[in-house]
Design a protein around this motif. Sequence first.
Motif, PDB file in Angstrom:
ATOM      1  N   UNK A 129       0.846  -1.206   0.000  1.00  0.00           N
ATOM      2  CA  UNK A 129       0.000   0.000   0.000  1.00  0.00           C
ATOM      3  C   UNK A 129       0.881   1.255   0.000  1.00  0.00           C
ATOM      4  N   UNK A 130       1.887   1.255   0.850  1.00  0.00           N
ATOM      5  CA  UNK A 130       2.775   2.423   0.938  1.00  0.00           C
ATOM      6  C   UNK A 130       3.530   2.660  -0.370  1.00  0.00           C
ATOM      7  N   UNK A 131       3.886   1.584  -1.042  1.00  0.00           N
ATOM      8  CA  UNK A 131       4.614   1.717  -2.308  1.00  0.00           C
ATOM      9  C   UNK A 131       3.698   2.116  -3.461  1.00  0.00           C
ATOM     10  N   UNK A 132       2.463   1.623  -3.423  1.00  0.00           N
ATOM     11  CA  UNK A 132       1.582   1.785  -4.576  1.00  0.00           C
ATOM     12  C   UNK A 132       0.589   2.919  -4.502  1.00  0.00           C
ATOM     13  N   UNK A 133       0.571   3.655  -3.396  1.00  0.00           N
ATOM     14  CA  UNK A 133      -0.400   4.748  -3.235  1.00  0.00           C
ATOM     15  C   UNK A 133       0.322   6.074  -3.052  1.00  0.00           C
ATOM     16  N   UNK A 134      -0.285   7.129  -3.570  1.00  0.00           N
ATOM     17  CA  UNK A 134       0.277   8.468  -3.387  1.00  0.00           C
ATOM     18  C   UNK A 134       0.087   8.936  -1.953  1.00  0.00           C
ATOM     19  N   UNK A 135       0.805   9.999  -1.584  1.00  0.00           N
ATOM     20  CA  UNK A 135       0.642  10.554  -0.231  1.00  0.00           C
ATOM     21  C   UNK A 135      -0.655  11.352  -0.202  1.00  0.00           C
ATOM     22  N   UNK A 136      -1.759  10.659  -0.093  1.00  0.00           N
ATOM     23  CA  UNK A 136      -3.056  11.318   0.028  1.00  0.00           C
ATOM     24  C   UNK A 136      -3.996  10.402   0.778  1.00  0.00           C
ATOM     25  N   UNK A 137      -5.276  10.696   0.741  1.00  0.00           N
ATOM     26  CA  UNK A 137      -6.248   9.929   1.512  1.00  0.00           C
ATOM     27  C   UNK A 137      -6.270   8.462   1.113  1.00  0.00           C
ATOM     28  N   UNK A 138      -5.987   8.177  -0.155  1.00  0.00           N
ATOM     29  CA  UNK A 138      -6.027   6.785  -0.618  1.00  0.00           C
ATOM     30  C   UNK A 138      -5.107   5.903   0.223  1.00  0.00           C
ATOM     31  N   UNK A 139      -3.876   6.376   0.437  1.00  0.00           N
ATOM     32  CA  UNK A 139      -2.917   5.577   1.206  1.00  0.00           C
ATOM     33  C   UNK A 139      -3.396   5.369   2.639  1.00  0.00           C
ATOM     34  N   UNK A 140      -3.795   6.448   3.300  1.00  0.00           N
ATOM     35  CA  UNK A 140      -4.167   6.345   4.713  1.00  0.00           C
ATOM     36  C   UNK A 140      -5.427   5.512   4.903  1.00  0.00           C
ATOM     37  N   UNK A 141      -6.407   5.671   4.022  1.00  0.00           N
ATOM     38  CA  UNK A 141      -7.644   4.888   4.124  1.00  0.00           C
ATOM     39  C   UNK A 141      -7.373   3.404   3.911  1.00  0.00           C
ATOM     40  N   UNK A 142      -6.499   3.081   2.962  1.00  0.00           N
ATOM     41  CA  UNK A 142      -6.168   1.675   2.709  1.00  0.00           C
ATOM     42  C   UNK A 142      -5.368   1.078   3.859  1.00  0.00           C
ATOM     43  N   UNK A 143      -4.464   1.870   4.426  1.00  0.00           N
ATOM     44  CA  UNK A 143      -3.706   1.407   5.589  1.00  0.00           C
ATOM     45  C   UNK A 143      -4.661   1.146   6.755  1.00  0.00           C
ATOM     46  N   UNK A 203       0.689   7.880   8.348  1.00  0.00           N
ATOM     47  CA  UNK A 203      -0.687   7.380   8.240  1.00  0.00           C
ATOM     48  C   UNK A 203      -1.307   7.184   9.616  1.00  0.00           C
ATOM     49  N   UNK A 204      -0.540   6.605  10.538  1.00  0.00           N
ATOM     50  CA  UNK A 204      -1.063   6.356  11.887  1.00  0.00           C
ATOM     51  C   UNK A 204      -1.338   7.668  12.626  1.00  0.00           C
ATOM     52  N   UNK A 205      -0.520   8.680  12.396  1.00  0.00           N
ATOM     53  CA  UNK A 205      -0.758   9.984  13.011  1.00  0.00           C
ATOM     54  C   UNK A 205      -2.070  10.578  12.508  1.00  0.00           C
ATOM     55  N   UNK A 206      -2.346  10.423  11.209  1.00  0.00           N
ATOM     56  CA  UNK A 206      -3.592  10.932  10.649  1.00  0.00           C
ATOM     57  C   UNK A 206      -4.789  10.168  11.195  1.00  0.00           C
ATOM     58  N   UNK A 207      -4.668   8.837  11.267  1.00  0.00           N
ATOM     59  CA  UNK A 207      -5.757   7.998  11.787  1.00  0.00           C
ATOM     60  C   UNK A 207      -6.041   8.334  13.246  1.00  0.00           C
ATOM     61  N   UNK A 208      -4.971   8.402  14.032  1.00  0.00           N
ATOM     62  CA  UNK A 208      -5.098   8.752  15.449  1.00  0.00           C
ATOM     63  C   UNK A 208      -5.692  10.148  15.614  1.00  0.00           C
ATOM     64  N   UNK A 209      -5.225  11.077  14.769  1.00  0.00           N
ATOM     65  CA  UNK A 209      -5.693  12.461  14.850  1.00  0.00           C
ATOM     66  C   UNK A 209      -7.166  12.603  14.556  1.00  0.00           C
TER      67      UNK A 209
END
Length: 297
Positions: free
Chosen positions: A34-48, A99-105
């Motif tokens: 996921x980290x390799x295949x997704x851009x630094x945006x919501x897509x990556x964090x939501x998939x994580x 990603x975890x900081x965003x999820x936690x936040x």
Amino acid sequence: MIVHLWKYLYKNIFRFWLKWILRQLTGKCELQRICDGSRINAERTLKIEYSLEASKYKTLQNAVNAAEDEVQKCVALIIQEKKINIQKDTRFASKLQLCLLQISGCRKLFLAVEELRKHPYNSDNKEHEEQLMELWSLLMPHEKLKARITKQWCDIGFQGDDPKTDFRGMGMLGLTNLLYFSKHYPREARQILARSNNPKLGYSYAIVGINLTEMAYSLLRNGLLKTHFYNLVPGVPQLKDFHQFYCYLAYEFDKFWFEEKPESIMYFNQYREKFHENVKRCLLDYDTVLALKNEKQ
């Protein structure tokens, strides 16, 4: 029935084997892919977030509920649990931590918003009263309030002569949103208030504002607003970020209302729901950021 059965089979059987096959082929676990295949945006964090929640490992499941100061420790535990070679994948830890900081936040933000919503307006509370008076001063700078309880409150869209009764549904969150918009966007707020007094297309400014607070709150509660925050904030979203989203809704709803030209205020719920659906559709796009242009901090 068939849909539920497919979801169950995918989550409990097919997904496991698919992940296993992909790990054998790529040498990387799902989180790395996921980290390799997704851009630094919501897509990556939501998939994580989904991957962690769906994991069979408690270490990964618990990571989505980690406090901000526990995130770094969670990343280390996940790396250990999934046997990730960080010498080969040097950027994985920093990507996962963000990603975890965003999820936690987002989870922490919801608790802060919920606390405001559950806090009732109290006319015996000096701070509450001062905020209400400030709202009047910002919206009606050239007109003095004649009394605390007065029909003048209807001029800014409250239902009766004492606004405290209108805050029951959203508590102090409703007043905080109205006040934030008036403080940070005074010109826009007064323009919208003036438009709300249109003899043909008018609506109750404050009541609609509280209604939009409920909309913003529901989008945060059901998780749809994560897309916006994960794109907007490279880290932990703050309460002001929620207020800024409310400002977007207030501005865009007024524009939507006048573009739609409803026959009567009696159709408010119908048009409100249409606007709500428009916003929800926007939030399904991984690239969405719903913010006013040229925002003033």
